[in-house]
Design a protein around this motif. Structure first.
Motif, short mmCIF file in Angstrom:
data_model
loop_
_atom_site.label_atom_id
_atom_site.label_comp_id
_atom_site.label_asym_id
_atom_site.label_seq_id
_atom_site.Cartn_x
_atom_site.Cartn_y
_atom_site.Cartn_z
N GLY A 1 42.16 44.93 44.57
CA GLY A 1 42.24 46.09 45.44
C GLY A 1 40.96 46.23 46.23
O GLY A 1 40.04 45.42 46.08
N THR A 2 40.89 47.26 47.05
CA THR A 2 39.70 47.51 47.86
C THR A 2 39.12 48.85 47.45
O THR A 2 39.85 49.85 47.36
CB THR A 2 40.09 47.52 49.37
OG1 THR A 2 40.68 46.25 49.68
CG2 THR A 2 38.87 47.74 50.25
N ASP A 3 37.80 48.87 47.18
CA ASP A 3 37.17 50.10 46.71
C ASP A 3 36.73 51.00 47.87
O ASP A 3 36.97 50.68 49.04
CB ASP A 3 36.03 49.79 45.73
CG ASP A 3 34.82 49.15 46.39
OD1 ASP A 3 34.73 49.12 47.65
OD2 ASP A 3 33.94 48.68 45.65
N LEU A 4 36.10 52.12 47.53
CA LEU A 4 35.68 53.09 48.55
C LEU A 4 34.63 52.54 49.51
O LEU A 4 34.42 53.08 50.59
CB LEU A 4 35.16 54.36 47.88
CG LEU A 4 36.25 55.27 47.32
CD1 LEU A 4 35.67 56.25 46.31
CD2 LEU A 4 36.98 56.01 48.44
N ASN A 5 33.95 51.45 49.11
CA ASN A 5 32.97 50.81 49.99
C ASN A 5 33.56 49.67 50.80
O ASN A 5 32.84 48.84 51.35
CB ASN A 5 31.78 50.29 49.16
CG ASN A 5 31.09 51.41 48.41
OD1 ASN A 5 30.83 52.46 48.99
ND2 ASN A 5 30.82 51.20 47.14
N ASN A 6 34.89 49.61 50.83
CA ASN A 6 35.62 48.55 51.55
C ASN A 6 35.36 47.16 51.01
O ASN A 6 35.48 46.17 51.73
CB ASN A 6 35.33 48.61 53.06
CG ASN A 6 36.10 49.74 53.71
OD1 ASN A 6 37.29 49.91 53.47
ND2 ASN A 6 35.41 50.54 54.50
N LYS A 7 34.99 47.08 49.73
CA LYS A 7 34.80 45.78 49.09
C LYS A 7 36.06 45.42 48.31
O LYS A 7 36.60 46.25 47.59
CB LYS A 7 33.63 45.83 48.10
CG LYS A 7 32.26 45.86 48.75
CD LYS A 7 31.20 45.55 47.70
CE LYS A 7 29.83 45.39 48.31
NZ LYS A 7 29.35 46.56 49.03
N GLU A 8 36.51 44.16 48.49
CA GLU A 8 37.65 43.71 47.67
C GLU A 8 37.13 43.43 46.27
O GLU A 8 36.10 42.78 46.10
CB GLU A 8 38.28 42.45 48.26
CG GLU A 8 39.51 42.06 47.45
CD GLU A 8 40.24 40.86 47.99
OE1 GLU A 8 41.01 41.02 48.94
OE2 GLU A 8 40.04 39.76 47.43
N ILE A 9 37.82 43.96 45.28
CA ILE A 9 37.42 43.73 43.90
C ILE A 9 38.60 43.19 43.10
O ILE A 9 39.76 43.42 43.46
CB ILE A 9 36.86 45.01 43.23
CG1 ILE A 9 37.92 46.11 43.19
CG2 ILE A 9 35.61 45.49 43.92
CD1 ILE A 9 37.54 47.23 42.27
N LYS A 10 38.26 42.45 42.06
CA LYS A 10 39.26 41.95 41.12
C LYS A 10 38.81 42.42 39.74
O LYS A 10 37.63 42.31 39.41
CB LYS A 10 39.34 40.42 41.15
CG LYS A 10 39.96 39.88 42.42
CD LYS A 10 40.06 38.38 42.36
CE LYS A 10 40.68 37.85 43.66
NZ LYS A 10 40.71 36.39 43.70
#
Length: 184
Positions: free
Chosen positions: A131-140
Motif C-alpha cells: 500500500g501507500t502510506d501518508l508520505n506517499n511511500k509504497e510499503i510492503k
C-alpha cells in the motif's frame, strides 16, 4: 474529529460498494481523512477519550465506513508480543497469503455493525500487504495473527464485503480445518 456519528451502519449502500482507488500522490483532503481515521482509532482505545466522546473501541477503520467510497484503511492494533502495529494506507492490497487459515476465537466485530454476530470468520493466517502510506511511500508489510485478521477485515470493506459474509450460516462455530485459533 471523527465520532461514532460519522460511522455508517450495516445496511447503508456504501458498505456494499467496491471502493475506488485513490489517485496518487494522495490529495491533501484524502490525507486529512486518513489521518482522522487513525486519530479515531487511537482515541477509541484511550478509555478517557472514548468515554468523553462516546467512542466504541476499534482496531481498524476503512473509509467506506465513514461513507467515503475510497480505498483507504487505518489499523491500530497490538500483535501477540504486545507491539503496536499502526498503519494508515491508501490502496492496500493483499499480495501474498498463506494456505493456512486463522480465526478469532471470540469472533469478529465491526464499528458499522451494532449487534454481535456470533461465529468464526476464516481468514488467512499470514498475509503480505502492499500500500501507500501518508508520505506517499509504497510499503510492503508481512503480518500474522490478529494484525493479519484486522487488515483482511478492513480490506474486505473496500470490496463491499462484511465479516459475517464469511461465517458458516448453518454452523457458525464449526471448527475451521487446519486453522490457527487466535485469542484476542
Amino acid at each position: 474529529m471523527l465520532t461514532m456519528n460519522d460511522i455508517i451502519r450495516d445496511g447503508h449502500p456504501t458498505l456494499r460498494k467496491v471502493a475506488d482507488e485513490v489517485p496518487l500522490p494522495a490529495s491533501e483532503e484524502d490525507k486529512k481523512t486518513l489521518e482522522e481515521m487513525m486519530e479515531f482509532l487511537i482515541n477509541s482505545q484511550n478509555p478517557e477519550l472514548a468515554e468523553k466522546y462516546g467512542l466504541r473501541g476499534g482496531v481498524g477503520l476503512a473509509a467506506p465506513q465513514i461513507n467515503i467510497s475510497k480505498r483507504m484503511i487505518a489499523v491500530h492494533v497490538k500483535d501477540e508480543s504486545g507491539n503496536q502495529i499502526s498503519y494508515a494506507l491508501f490502496n492496500p492490497k493483499i499480495i501474498s497469503h498463506s494456505v493456512e487459515k486463522a480465526y478469532l476465537t471470540t469472533g469478529e466485530g465491526c464499528l458499522s455493525v451494532d449487534e454481535s454476530i456470533p461465529g468464526f470468520v476464516p481468514r488467512y493466517a499470514r498475509i503480505g500487504i502492499r500500500g501507500t502510506d501518508l508520505n506517499n511511500k509504497e510499503i510492503k508489510i508481512k503480518l500474522k495473527g490478529l494484525p493479519a485478521i484486522v487488515f483482511q477485515h478492513e480490506i474486505d470493506h473496500l470490496n463491499g464485503v462484511m465479516f459475517y459474509d464469511h461465517i458458516d450460516q448453518t454452523s457458525p462455530f464449526n471448527p475451521i480445518p487446519n486453522a490457527i485459533a487466535v485469542e484476542r
